[in-house]
Each structure stands twice: as structure tokens, then as C-alpha cells.
Design a protein around this motif. Structure first.
Motif, short mmCIF file in Angstrom:
data_model
loop_
_atom_site.label_atom_id
_atom_site.label_comp_id
_atom_site.label_asym_id
_atom_site.label_seq_id
_atom_site.Cartn_x
_atom_site.Cartn_y
_atom_site.Cartn_z
N ALA A 2 0.84 -1.20 0.00
CA ALA A 2 0.00 0.00 0.00
C ALA A 2 0.87 1.25 0.00
O ALA A 2 1.96 1.27 0.56
CB ALA A 2 -0.91 0.00 1.22
N LYS A 31 -7.78 11.74 -1.09
CA LYS A 31 -7.50 10.64 -2.02
C LYS A 31 -8.36 10.74 -3.27
O LYS A 31 -7.91 10.44 -4.37
CB LYS A 31 -7.70 9.29 -1.32
CG LYS A 31 -6.61 9.02 -0.29
CD LYS A 31 -6.69 7.61 0.25
CE LYS A 31 -7.52 7.53 1.49
NZ LYS A 31 -7.51 6.20 2.11
N ASP A 72 -5.30 5.69 -4.17
CA ASP A 72 -6.57 4.99 -4.27
C ASP A 72 -7.08 4.78 -2.84
O ASP A 72 -6.49 5.29 -1.88
CB ASP A 72 -6.44 3.68 -5.05
CG ASP A 72 -5.48 2.69 -4.40
OD1 ASP A 72 -5.17 2.82 -3.19
OD2 ASP A 72 -5.03 1.77 -5.09
N GLU A 73 -8.16 4.04 -2.72
CA GLU A 73 -8.77 3.86 -1.40
C GLU A 73 -7.87 3.12 -0.41
O GLU A 73 -8.05 3.22 0.80
CB GLU A 73 -10.14 3.18 -1.50
CG GLU A 73 -10.11 1.79 -2.07
CD GLU A 73 -10.07 1.73 -3.59
OE1 GLU A 73 -9.85 0.63 -4.12
OE2 GLU A 73 -10.24 2.77 -4.25
N THR A 74 -6.86 2.40 -0.90
CA THR A 74 -5.97 1.67 0.01
C THR A 74 -4.78 2.51 0.48
O THR A 74 -4.07 2.11 1.40
CB THR A 74 -5.42 0.39 -0.66
OG1 THR A 74 -4.59 0.76 -1.77
CG2 THR A 74 -6.56 -0.52 -1.11
N GLU A 76 -2.56 5.12 2.43
CA GLU A 76 -2.61 5.64 3.79
C GLU A 76 -2.02 7.04 3.81
O GLU A 76 -1.02 7.30 3.15
CB GLU A 76 -1.82 4.73 4.73
CG GLU A 76 -2.41 3.34 4.86
CD GLU A 76 -1.62 2.46 5.81
OE1 GLU A 76 -0.99 3.02 6.74
OE2 GLU A 76 -1.64 1.25 5.62
#
Length: 101
Positions: A2, A31, A72-74, A76
Motif C-alpha cells: 500500500a 484521495k 486509491d482507497e488503500t 494511507e
């Protein structure tokens, strides 16, 4: 692996603004609104201060990117403080509203 992006905010933001910057919904917004993160990128964001005053745009700066630069959504997001940038909104939550308002 990630992506982890370290984003800094100016030391002179208020406690409220700092709390708003690090919320899950702000992380999701950052994001969604930025496809990629590159060291040195700046992102100006607005945080809601409710009825108690106004908030200037807060300049966030990408300090470090570990992994793929795609957000992206992953991905951090980690937040750190940096030197003051002159963004203090000058409002006090406990001050009374102006009679002109």
C-alpha cells in the motif's frame, strides 16, 4: 504494498483545523481529489469552522511518498506538523458574534 503518503500542515493552524484535517472524511477527500502524490506537491484545502468564524485555505504539502504514487482507497495518509505558514484564521471559538452579524 500500500502507498503511504506523509502530508504536512502548518504549525499555525488552530486545534480545530488540525482535528478536521486528520479526520477520515478529509483523508477520503484528499484521495478522491488527487490522483497522485509526489513529494513537494501542495494541496490547498478548506476546513469547516461552522458558525464561529472563517477559515482560510490550508496549504498541505506532500513530504514523502512510500510505494506507488497513485492515490486509491488503500493509500494511507499520515499527517505531520511543519513550520508556520501564516494561515492563522484569527478566530476564537469562545468569542461572541459581532453585533453587525
Amino acid at each position: 504494498m500500500a502507498t503511504t503518503v506523509t502530508v504536512s500542515y502548518p504549525a499555525d493552524v488552530s486545534d480545530w483545523e488540525r482535528d478536521q484535517l486528520t479526520t477520515d472524511h478529509m483523508r477520503a477527500y484528499l484521495k478522491r481529489s488527487n490522483d497522485h502524490a509526489r513529494e513537494g506537491d501542495t494541496w490547498d484545502v478548506f476546513v469547516d469552522v461552522g458558525c464561529c468564524g472563517t477559515s482560510p485555505d490550508i496549504p498541505l504539502r506532500v513530504e514523502h511518498v512510500a510505494g506507488d504514487a497513485s492515490l486509491d482507497e488503500t493509500a494511507e495518509l499520515a499527517f505531520v506538523e511543519r513550520e508556520a505558514a501564516g494561515v492563522d484564521a484569527g478566530w476564537d471559538v469562545q468569542s461572541e458574534a459581532s453585533p453587525e452579524n
